[in-house]
Design a protein around this motif. Structure first.
Motif, PDB file in Angstrom:
ATOM      1  N   ALA A   1       7.545  -3.647  75.273  1.00  0.00           N
ATOM      2  CA  ALA A   1       8.208  -3.427  73.994  1.00  0.00           C
ATOM      3  C   ALA A   1       8.764  -2.016  73.884  1.00  0.00           C
ATOM      4  O   ALA A   1       9.908  -1.809  73.457  1.00  0.00           O
ATOM      5  CB  ALA A   1       7.230  -3.703  72.849  1.00  0.00           C
ATOM      6  N   VAL A   2       7.959  -1.025  74.254  1.00  0.00           N
ATOM      7  CA  VAL A   2       8.377   0.370  74.075  1.00  0.00           C
ATOM      8  C   VAL A   2       9.559   0.703  74.979  1.00  0.00           C
ATOM      9  O   VAL A   2      10.512   1.368  74.555  1.00  0.00           O
ATOM     10  CB  VAL A   2       7.182   1.305  74.347  1.00  0.00           C
ATOM     11  N   GLU A   3       9.522   0.263  76.224  1.00  0.00           N
ATOM     12  CA  GLU A   3      10.643   0.532  77.127  1.00  0.00           C
ATOM     13  C   GLU A   3      11.917  -0.158  76.650  1.00  0.00           C
ATOM     14  O   GLU A   3      13.019   0.366  76.839  1.00  0.00           O
ATOM     15  CB  GLU A   3      10.283   0.077  78.540  1.00  0.00           C
ATOM     16  N   THR A   4      11.775  -1.297  76.012  1.00  0.00           N
ATOM     17  CA  THR A   4      12.944  -1.991  75.476  1.00  0.00           C
ATOM     18  C   THR A   4      13.531  -1.233  74.292  1.00  0.00           C
ATOM     19  O   THR A   4      14.752  -1.062  74.191  1.00  0.00           O
ATOM     20  CB  THR A   4      12.565  -3.415  75.049  1.00  0.00           C
ATOM     21  N   VAL A   5      12.681  -0.756  73.389  1.00  0.00           N
ATOM     22  CA  VAL A   5      13.160  -0.043  72.206  1.00  0.00           C
ATOM     23  C   VAL A   5      13.860   1.250  72.583  1.00  0.00           C
ATOM     24  O   VAL A   5      14.930   1.578  72.053  1.00  0.00           O
ATOM     25  CB  VAL A   5      11.986   0.244  71.239  1.00  0.00           C
TER      26      VAL A   5
ATOM     27  N   LEU B   1       2.017 -12.983  67.909  1.00  0.00           N
ATOM     28  CA  LEU B   1       3.202 -13.837  67.854  1.00  0.00           C
ATOM     29  C   LEU B   1       4.424 -13.044  67.412  1.00  0.00           C
ATOM     30  O   LEU B   1       5.536 -13.249  67.912  1.00  0.00           O
ATOM     31  CB  LEU B   1       2.953 -15.004  66.893  1.00  0.00           C
ATOM     32  N   ALA B   2       4.213 -12.123  66.468  1.00  0.00           N
ATOM     33  CA  ALA B   2       5.328 -11.273  66.019  1.00  0.00           C
ATOM     34  C   ALA B   2       5.823 -10.383  67.150  1.00  0.00           C
ATOM     35  O   ALA B   2       7.027 -10.115  67.251  1.00  0.00           O
ATOM     36  CB  ALA B   2       4.889 -10.432  64.821  1.00  0.00           C
ATOM     37  N   ALA B   3       4.915  -9.924  68.005  1.00  0.00           N
ATOM     38  CA  ALA B   3       5.323  -9.093  69.138  1.00  0.00           C
ATOM     39  C   ALA B   3       6.245  -9.870  70.076  1.00  0.00           C
ATOM     40  O   ALA B   3       7.261  -9.340  70.546  1.00  0.00           O
ATOM     41  CB  ALA B   3       4.098  -8.593  69.895  1.00  0.00           C
ATOM     42  N   LEU B   4       5.910 -11.123  70.330  1.00  0.00           N
ATOM     43  CA  LEU B   4       6.763 -11.935  71.198  1.00  0.00           C
ATOM     44  C   LEU B   4       8.085 -12.244  70.512  1.00  0.00           C
ATOM     45  O   LEU B   4       9.137 -12.297  71.166  1.00  0.00           O
ATOM     46  CB  LEU B   4       6.042 -13.228  71.574  1.00  0.00           C
ATOM     47  N   GLY B   5       8.063 -12.445  69.206  1.00  0.00           N
ATOM     48  CA  GLY B   5       9.311 -12.637  68.490  1.00  0.00           C
ATOM     49  C   GLY B   5      10.184 -11.398  68.521  1.00  0.00           C
ATOM     50  O   GLY B   5      11.412 -11.485  68.656  1.00  0.00           O
ATOM     51  N   PHE B   6       9.560 -10.236  68.433  1.00  0.00           N
ATOM     52  CA  PHE B   6      10.306  -8.972  68.501  1.00  0.00           C
ATOM     53  C   PHE B   6      11.005  -8.813  69.844  1.00  0.00           C
ATOM     54  O   PHE B   6      12.114  -8.274  69.918  1.00  0.00           O
ATOM     55  CB  PHE B   6       9.337  -7.815  68.259  1.00  0.00           C
ATOM     56  N   LEU B   7      10.382  -9.295  70.906  1.00  0.00           N
ATOM     57  CA  LEU B   7      10.957  -9.178  72.248  1.00  0.00           C
ATOM     58  C   LEU B   7      11.926 -10.307  72.579  1.00  0.00           C
ATOM     59  O   LEU B   7      12.487 -10.329  73.672  1.00  0.00           O
ATOM     60  CB  LEU B   7       9.833  -9.152  73.287  1.00  0.00           C
TER      61      LEU B   7
ATOM     62  N   GLY C   1       8.578 -10.659  63.504  1.00  0.00           N
ATOM     63  CA  GLY C   1       8.936  -9.863  64.673  1.00  0.00           C
ATOM     64  C   GLY C   1      10.417  -9.951  64.975  1.00  0.00           C
ATOM     65  O   GLY C   1      11.059  -8.950  65.334  1.00  0.00           O
ATOM     66  N   LEU C   2      10.992 -11.129  64.813  1.00  0.00           N
ATOM     67  CA  LEU C   2      12.428 -11.301  65.029  1.00  0.00           C
ATOM     68  C   LEU C   2      13.227 -10.525  63.993  1.00  0.00           C
ATOM     69  O   LEU C   2      14.273  -9.943  64.310  1.00  0.00           O
ATOM     70  CB  LEU C   2      12.776 -12.789  64.979  1.00  0.00           C
ATOM     71  N   LEU C   3      12.756 -10.502  62.744  1.00  0.00           N
ATOM     72  CA  LEU C   3      13.434  -9.712  61.706  1.00  0.00           C
ATOM     73  C   LEU C   3      13.456  -8.235  62.081  1.00  0.00           C
ATOM     74  O   LEU C   3      14.469  -7.544  61.909  1.00  0.00           O
ATOM     75  CB  LEU C   3      12.729  -9.896  60.359  1.00  0.00           C
ATOM     76  N   LEU C   4      12.327  -7.728  62.578  1.00  0.00           N
ATOM     77  CA  LEU C   4      12.258  -6.323  62.972  1.00  0.00           C
ATOM     78  C   LEU C   4      13.201  -6.033  64.132  1.00  0.00           C
ATOM     79  O   LEU C   4      13.861  -4.994  64.167  1.00  0.00           O
ATOM     80  CB  LEU C   4      10.821  -5.961  63.340  1.00  0.00           C
ATOM     81  N   ASP C   5      13.290  -6.951  65.075  1.00  0.00           N
ATOM     82  CA  ASP C   5      14.187  -6.766  66.214  1.00  0.00           C
ATOM     83  C   ASP C   5      15.653  -6.800  65.773  1.00  0.00           C
ATOM     84  O   ASP C   5      16.462  -5.982  66.221  1.00  0.00           O
ATOM     85  CB  ASP C   5      13.919  -7.849  67.253  1.00  0.00           C
ATOM     86  N   GLU C   6      16.009  -7.726  64.892  1.00  0.00           N
ATOM     87  CA  GLU C   6      17.395  -7.826  64.428  1.00  0.00           C
ATOM     88  C   GLU C   6      17.829  -6.583  63.669  1.00  0.00           C
ATOM     89  O   GLU C   6      18.996  -6.181  63.735  1.00  0.00           O
ATOM     90  CB  GLU C   6      17.560  -9.060  63.539  1.00  0.00           C
ATOM     91  N   SER C   7      16.902  -5.956  62.963  1.00  0.00           N
ATOM     92  CA  SER C   7      17.263  -4.786  62.155  1.00  0.00           C
ATOM     93  C   SER C   7      17.470  -3.531  62.987  1.00  0.00           C
ATOM     94  O   SER C   7      17.991  -2.538  62.474  1.00  0.00           O
ATOM     95  CB  SER C   7      16.173  -4.534  61.108  1.00  0.00           C
ATOM     96  N   ARG C   8      17.070  -3.547  64.277  1.00  0.00           N
ATOM     97  CA  ARG C   8      17.216  -2.342  65.102  1.00  0.00           C
ATOM     98  C   ARG C   8      18.677  -1.972  65.315  1.00  0.00           C
ATOM     99  O   ARG C   8      19.012  -0.798  65.460  1.00  0.00           O
ATOM    100  CB  ARG C   8      16.544  -2.542  66.458  1.00  0.00           C
TER     101      ARG C   8
END
Length: 635
Positions: A258-262, A519-525, A537-544
Motif C-alpha cells: 500500500a505505501v509503495e503504491t501511494v 477488507l478496506a485495505a484490499l479495496g484501497f489497493l 477503502g475504494l472511496l479512499l483510493d478514488e479520492s487520492r
C-alpha cells in the motif's frame, strides 16, 4: 517426552506441508488463472495483432502453457533452481532482475521503517523502564491506549493522510518518487508508526512482570544502579516478545504494497500489485515468493535472536512471567467504544437515507454544505451517502468472513499440533499478499477479497481454541464423566465443544472491526470491491487523484476508518479488563477450564490481529508457543 516429540514432528510436518501448498499454488498461478494467459501475452507483445486461434496457440507453445499443471509446475520449479524466474508477459524482460531490484528498494524502506518503529517503541516504554527499575511500576500497568491505537491504524490509512498533511498542505516532504533520503521519510513513517505502536505495546506489557520478579527486588536492596536494573528488566522482557519481531516484519511486507503504491516507490510491493492487476503472472510469482521468503526469514531470525538473548539457562524460564493485572473495566472504557459505535451507526443510517449513485456534474468536488454534509466526489455523488451504503456492505462482508474464520479456527483448535505448523505459514502471508494471489486467480472483487482475508484470519482463533481444548480436557469433571462411562463423542459434544465454542465466538466478534479494515485495505489497493461500489477503502483510493483540490472527500472515509480502528482497540481493551476481573472472581461452580475458556485470551488489536493467547496457571502466565510465537500478523 515421546508425546512432546510427536507434537514437534506434527507441527513441523504441518509447517512443511503448508509451505509446499503455498509454493505449489504460486507455481500454478498461470494454470489456475481464470483468464487466458496466451491472450495476455499476445496483447503485451503486440496490441494491434488479431487474437486468432493460430496466434494464441503459437504463444501457448512458445511459453509451454499448453502443457498440464504438473508439467507447468515442474518447469517453473526447475527454472527457480537454475536462477530463472521466467519472463514477464507484459515487458518481455527477465523476472529475476526486476524482482531483485524492487527487493533492494523495499528492504531499504523496511529498514528505515524498522528504525522509526524502534524509536517509537523506545519512547513508549522509556518511562515504564525507569519506573520499573525504581520499583514504582504498578503490577497492573500496561502499554496504554496510545500504543494500542498506533498499532491498530493501518498503513494504507496513514499514508494518504500523511501525504495530505505533511506533503500537500505543509509542503515539508516529497509526496512521490525515490530519488533521495527525503523521499523515504513519509513512507517510513507510514509503515513505522503501526509497527512501533505494536512493539511498544508488546514490550510494555511484558515489563511489569519482569520487574516484579524477585531478582529486581534483590538488586534494589543490594544497591545496584537504576541503569543496570533497567537493562536487566529489558533483558528479561524482550526475549518473551522477540518472536513478534518476525510478525512485525511480515506486517511491513504487507504494508509495503500500500505505501509503495501511494508514494510511487519502485519497490517489490508496488511491482506485485501492478503485476496482479495486469495479469503479469510470472512477475507476480517472483514478487510473491520474495515477499513470502522475507516473512519466513524474518521469523527465523527473530527466533534466533530470542535464543541468543536468553542464553541456554533461561530458554525455558522465559516462557513464564508474572501476568500484569489490568484494572477493571471503568465507565470511560465502556463509554469510548459506545460513542464510537454510536457515531458510526448514526453516520451509516444517515447515509443509507441518501442515494449513493446519483451523479451531479454541476456539484463535482463540492465542499461540505447543507445539501451535502460531507461534500461530493469527482462525479458529484454525495460522500455521506456513499459512506453509509459502504459501511453496510463492508460490515456484511466482514461478518461473513469472521464467521468463516471462526469455524475454521474452531475446527483446527482440536488439532493443535497440526494447526500450529500451518499457522506459522499463514502468519507469514499478510492479507494483502493473499489478496494478490486470489486476485490473480479469480480477478479483483469482493468475493476474492473475502476469501483472501478468511484464509489468513483463522490462526489466532485456532490458537485460542487449542488453548481452551487443552484446559477443558485436563479438568477434573471430564475425568468424572469418563469414570461413569460417558462415551468420547458424548464428552466432545456435550462438554468440550460448548466450553470452547462460546468464547471463540466472542473472540471472533471482537475481530469484526479489524476484519472490515482488512477488507478496506484490499479495496484501497483495487483488489476488493470495484467501482461503483461505495466500499470505504475504494472511496479512499478514488479520492487520492483529487486529494489537493477536495481533501474532504479523502478525510471523510479516513475518519470513518480511524473510528473503526478505535472501536477495535476499545473492544479489545474492554474485553481484557473484564476478562481479568472475571477470571479473578471465579467460583468453585465454574471450572478452571470454563474460566479459561471465557477469559483465556489476552489480546491487543492491530486491525483485528490477536497477538497472543495465555493460559492461567496459578500466579504465572504460560505463553503457548502456538499463540505467542505463531499467532499475530499484519494488515
Amino acid at each position: 517426552m515421546r508425546r512432546v516429540g510427536t507434537q514437534v514432528l506434527a507441527a513441523a510436518g504441518g509447517r512443511a506441508g503448508a509451505l509446499v501448498v503455498v509454493v505449489g499454488l504460486v507455481g500454478l498461478l498461470p494454470w489456475l488463472s481464470g483468464t487466458d494467459p496466451a491472450l495476455s501475452v499476445l496483447r503485451a507483445r503486440s496490441a494491434e495483432q488479431e487474437p486468432t486461434a493460430e496466434a494464441l496457440q503459437a504463444v501457448r507453445d512458445d511459453l509451454g502453457l499448453g502443457e498440464g499443471p504438473l508439467t507447468l509446475l515442474g518447469h517453473w520449479l526447475s527454472g527457480l533452481l537454475r536462477g530463472d524466474a521466467g519472463t514477464s508477459w507484459v515487458s518481455g524482460t527477465e523476472v529475476l532482475p526486476g524482482v531483485l531490484s524492487g527487493l533492494a528498494v523495499s528492504l531499504t524502506l523496511m529498514g528505515a521503517s524498522l528504525l522509526v518503529a524502534l524509536l517509537i517503541a523506545t519512547a513508549l516504554c522509556a518511562r515504564m523502564v525507569v519506573r520499573g527499575a525504581r520499583g514504582a511500576l504498578p503490577q497492573g500497568a500496561g502499554g496504554g491506549a496510545g500504543a494500542a491505537m498506533l498499532a491498530s491504524v493501518p498503513e494504507f490509512l496513514i499514508a494518504p493522510v500523511g501525504l495530505l498533511v505533511l506533503g500537500v498542505w505543509a509542503g515539508l516532504l516529497p509526496t512521490s518518487g525515490w530519488t533521495g533520503p527525503r523521499d523515504m521519510v513519509l513512507p517510513a513513517l507510514a509503515m513505522g508508526i503501526p509497527a512501533g505502536g505494536l512493539l511498544g505495546r508488546l514490550v510494555a506489557d511484558a515489563l511489569p512482570g519482569a520487574f516484579a520478579e524477585r531478582w529486581a527486588e534483590l538488586w534494589r536492596v543490594a544497591g545496584v544502579s537504576t541503569t543496570r536494573i533497567a537493562l536487566g528488566g529489558l533483558r528479561r522482557a524482550v526475549p518473551a516478545v522477540a518472536p513478534q519481531l518476525g510478525l512485525v516484519a511480515v506486517g511491513l511486507t504487507g504494508g509495503a504494497v500500500a505505501v509503495e503504491t501511494v508514494f510511487a516507490v519502485p519497490g517489490i510491493g508496488r511491482a506485485a500489485l501492478g503485476a496482479a492487476k495486469s495479469q503479469d503472472l510470472p512477475l507476480l510469482q517472483g514478487c510473491v515468493l520474495a515477499l513470502l521468503a522475507l516473512g519466513l526469514i524474518a521469523g527465523a531470525l527473530a527466533q534466533l535472536l530470542r535464543r541468543r538473548l536468553l542464553g541456554p539457562s533461561l530458554r525455558d524460564a522465559a516462557l513464564t512471567l508474572p501476568a500484569p493485572r489490568p484494572a477493571a473495566a471503568t465507565a470511560l472504557r465502556v463509554l469510548v467504544p459506545a460513542v464510537l459505535a454510536a457515531a458510526l451507526l448514526a453516520m451509516t443510517v444517515w447515509g443509507l437515507l441518501r442515494d449513493p449513485f446519483t451523479v451531479d456534474t454541476a456539484a463535482r468536488l463540492g465542499a461540505p454544505s447543507a445539501a451535502h454534509p460531507l461534500g461530493t466526489d469527482a462525479l458529484g455523488r454525495d460522500v455521506l451517502a456513499r459512506l453509509g451504503h459502504g459501511a453496510a456492505a463492508t460490515v456484511g462482508t466482514a461478518a461473513a468472513v469472521t464467521l468463516a474464520a471462526g469455524l475454521i479456527g474452531l475446527a483446527l483448535g482440536f488439532l493443535p499440533a497440526f494447526s500450529a505448523g500451518v499457522a506459522d505459514i499463514a502468519n507469514a502471508v499478510p492479507p494483502v499478499l493473499a489478496g494478490l494471489l486470489v486476485a490473480a486467480v479469480t480477478g479483483p472483487g469482493t468475493t476474492g477479497a473475502a476469501l483472501a482475508v478468511a484464509a489468513v484470519s483463522w490462526p489466532p482463533l485456532a490458537a485460542h481454541a487449542a488453548t481452551l481444548v487443552q484446559e477443558v480436557r485436563a479438568s477434573r469433571f471430564l475425568a468424572a464423566q469418563r469414570a461413569i462411562g460417558a462415551t468420547p463423542s458424548r464428552i466432545l459434544l456435550r462438554h468440550v465443544l460448548p466450553a470452547v465454542a462460546a468464547p471463540v465466538a466472542r473472540h471472533a466478534v471482537l475481530r469484526l472491526p479489524g476484519t472490515a479494515l482488512a477488507l478496506a485495505a484490499l479495496g484501497f489497493l483495487g483488489l476488493g470491491a470495484q467501482a461503483p461500489s461505495p466500499e470505504w477503502g475504494l472511496l479512499l483510493d478514488e479520492s487520492r487523484s483529487y486529494l489537493e483540490r477536495a481533501p474532504w472527500a479523502a478525510l471523510a472515509p479516513a475518519a470513518a476508518l480511524a473510528a473503526l480502528a478505535g472501536l477495535a482497540v476499545s473492544l479489545a481493551s474492554l474485553n481484557l479488563a473484564g476478562a481479568r476481573t472475571a477470571a479473578g472472581t471465579g467460583t468453585g461452580a465454574e471450572t478452571g477450564a470454563e474460566t479459561g475458556a471465557r477469559w483465556g485470551v489476552r489480546s491487543w488489536v492491530r486491525g483485528a490481529r490477536v497477538r497472543g493467547a495465555r493460559v492461567r496457571t496459578g500466579t504465572a502466565v504460560t505463553v503457548t508457543p502456538s499463540a505467542e510465537e505463531g499467532v499475530g500478523g499484519r494488515l
